[in-house]
Design a protein around this motif. Structure first.
Motif, PDB file in Angstrom:
ATOM      1  N   GLY A 201      -1.060  -0.307 -10.656  1.00  0.00           N
ATOM      2  CA  GLY A 201      -1.679  -0.415  -9.341  1.00  0.00           C
ATOM      3  C   GLY A 201      -3.172  -0.187  -9.442  1.00  0.00           C
ATOM      4  O   GLY A 201      -3.733  -0.134 -10.538  1.00  0.00           O
ATOM      5  N   ARG A 202      -3.786  -0.031  -8.288  1.00  0.00           N
ATOM      6  CA  ARG A 202      -5.223   0.256  -8.267  1.00  0.00           C
ATOM      7  C   ARG A 202      -5.553   1.087  -7.039  1.00  0.00           C
ATOM      8  O   ARG A 202      -4.811   1.083  -6.050  1.00  0.00           O
ATOM      9  N   HIS A 203      -6.662   1.814  -7.127  1.00  0.00           N
ATOM     10  CA  HIS A 203      -7.132   2.600  -5.991  1.00  0.00           C
ATOM     11  C   HIS A 203      -7.677   1.621  -4.954  1.00  0.00           C
ATOM     12  O   HIS A 203      -8.442   0.716  -5.293  1.00  0.00           O
TER      13      HIS A 203
ATOM     14  N   ARG B 204      -3.960   4.702   0.060  1.00  0.00           N
ATOM     15  CA  ARG B 204      -4.932   4.978  -1.008  1.00  0.00           C
ATOM     16  C   ARG B 204      -4.748   4.097  -2.229  1.00  0.00           C
ATOM     17  O   ARG B 204      -5.694   3.861  -2.981  1.00  0.00           O
ATOM     18  N   TYR B 205      -3.509   3.612  -2.454  1.00  0.00           N
ATOM     19  CA  TYR B 205      -3.224   2.824  -3.656  1.00  0.00           C
ATOM     20  C   TYR B 205      -2.582   1.500  -3.282  1.00  0.00           C
ATOM     21  O   TYR B 205      -1.850   1.405  -2.299  1.00  0.00           O
TER      22      TYR B 205
ATOM     23  N   VAL C 182       0.375   9.808  -9.616  1.00  0.00           N
ATOM     24  CA  VAL C 182      -0.622   8.807  -9.987  1.00  0.00           C
ATOM     25  C   VAL C 182      -1.442   9.350 -11.149  1.00  0.00           C
ATOM     26  O   VAL C 182      -1.926  10.479 -11.108  1.00  0.00           O
TER      27      VAL C 182
ATOM     28  N   LEU D 117       1.305   4.265 -11.374  1.00  0.00           N
ATOM     29  CA  LEU D 117       2.038   4.947 -10.311  1.00  0.00           C
ATOM     30  C   LEU D 117       3.463   5.206 -10.801  1.00  0.00           C
ATOM     31  O   LEU D 117       4.214   4.268 -11.057  1.00  0.00           O
TER      32      LEU D 117
ATOM     33  N   VAL E  93      -4.650   2.201 -11.951  1.00  0.00           N
ATOM     34  CA  VAL E  93      -3.869   3.425 -12.056  1.00  0.00           C
ATOM     35  C   VAL E  93      -2.438   3.100 -12.466  1.00  0.00           C
ATOM     36  O   VAL E  93      -1.992   1.954 -12.376  1.00  0.00           O
TER      37      VAL E  93
ATOM     38  N   HIS F 282       0.855  -1.183   0.000  1.00  0.00           N
ATOM     39  CA  HIS F 282       0.000   0.000   0.000  1.00  0.00           C
ATOM     40  C   HIS F 282       0.892   1.233   0.000  1.00  0.00           C
ATOM     41  O   HIS F 282       1.882   1.284   0.739  1.00  0.00           O
TER      42      HIS F 282
END
Length: 187
Positions: free
Chosen positions: A33-35, A12-13, A97, A44, A42, A7
């Motif tokens: 990545g992802r939210h 947040r990600y 991001v 990063l 997303v 994380h």
């Protein structure tokens, strides 16, 4: 959650195991990545400059984000967030991001095995031309400028399967091109 999940951005990600590297250049390494809340994919971008103090990392982040936040052209990733992340050794790294644009890069297509039919190459070039024109003219009410680091690794055939054989792509789909890295943008 999975203990091998990382994380970042105060949680947040999420960067999942395997940490798929989307790109690696002189200035950044880009991870998929992802939210953490929405699950939205997303990109990063971790800047390679590490800093001993938080304030210097924030200054770098602001200088990087200022020009790219003004880009509004279609088929360019919108910057969604930016933050400074502490590292395991007490230093700080700036992270930007942006939206994730799935699909193979031009570089991946060109090295994917064998010649690409001229109609597909023409479609990719036409799509790239539209994206670059949008950036340079300030399309969408954005800041006009020049992308100084436009290269095959920074252009993606959006929406295509990253493992697709470039010799068999439907020509009508090849013109859907996106610029995935705006770090070379100068207003």
């Amino acid at each position: 959650g999975d203990p091998s999940t990382t994380h970042v951005g105060e949680g947040r990600y999420v960067i999942d195991p395997g940490r798929r590297i989307l790109g690696h250049g002189n200035e950044t390494t880009v991870l998929h990545g992802r939210h953490a809340t929405t699950g939205c994919e997303v990109a990063l971008r971790f800047l390679h400059q590490f800093h001993r103090d938080h304030e210097t990392a924030v200054e770098l982040l602001q200088s990087v984000c200022r020009p790219i936040s003004g880009v509004r052209a279609s088929r360019t990733p919108r910057m969604m967030d930016a933050f400074v992340e502490p590292t395991y050794d007490g230093r700080f790294v700036a992270v930007v991001v942006s939206e994730y644009a799935p699909g193979p890069t031009f570089e991946e297509l060109a090295t994917g095995g064998g010649p690409i039919p001229p109609a597909i190459v023409a479609g990719l070039i036409a799509g790239a031309g539209r994206v670059v024109h949008g950036i340079h003219t300030g399309q969408g009410g954005g800041t006009p400028g020049i992308h100084g680091d436009l290269k095959p690794a920074n252009l993606v055939a959006a929406g295509l399967d990253p493992d697709a054989d470039p010799r068999t792509l439907p020509v009508r789909r090849t013109q859907d091109v996106a610029v995935i890295d705006l770090f070379g943008f100068t207003p």
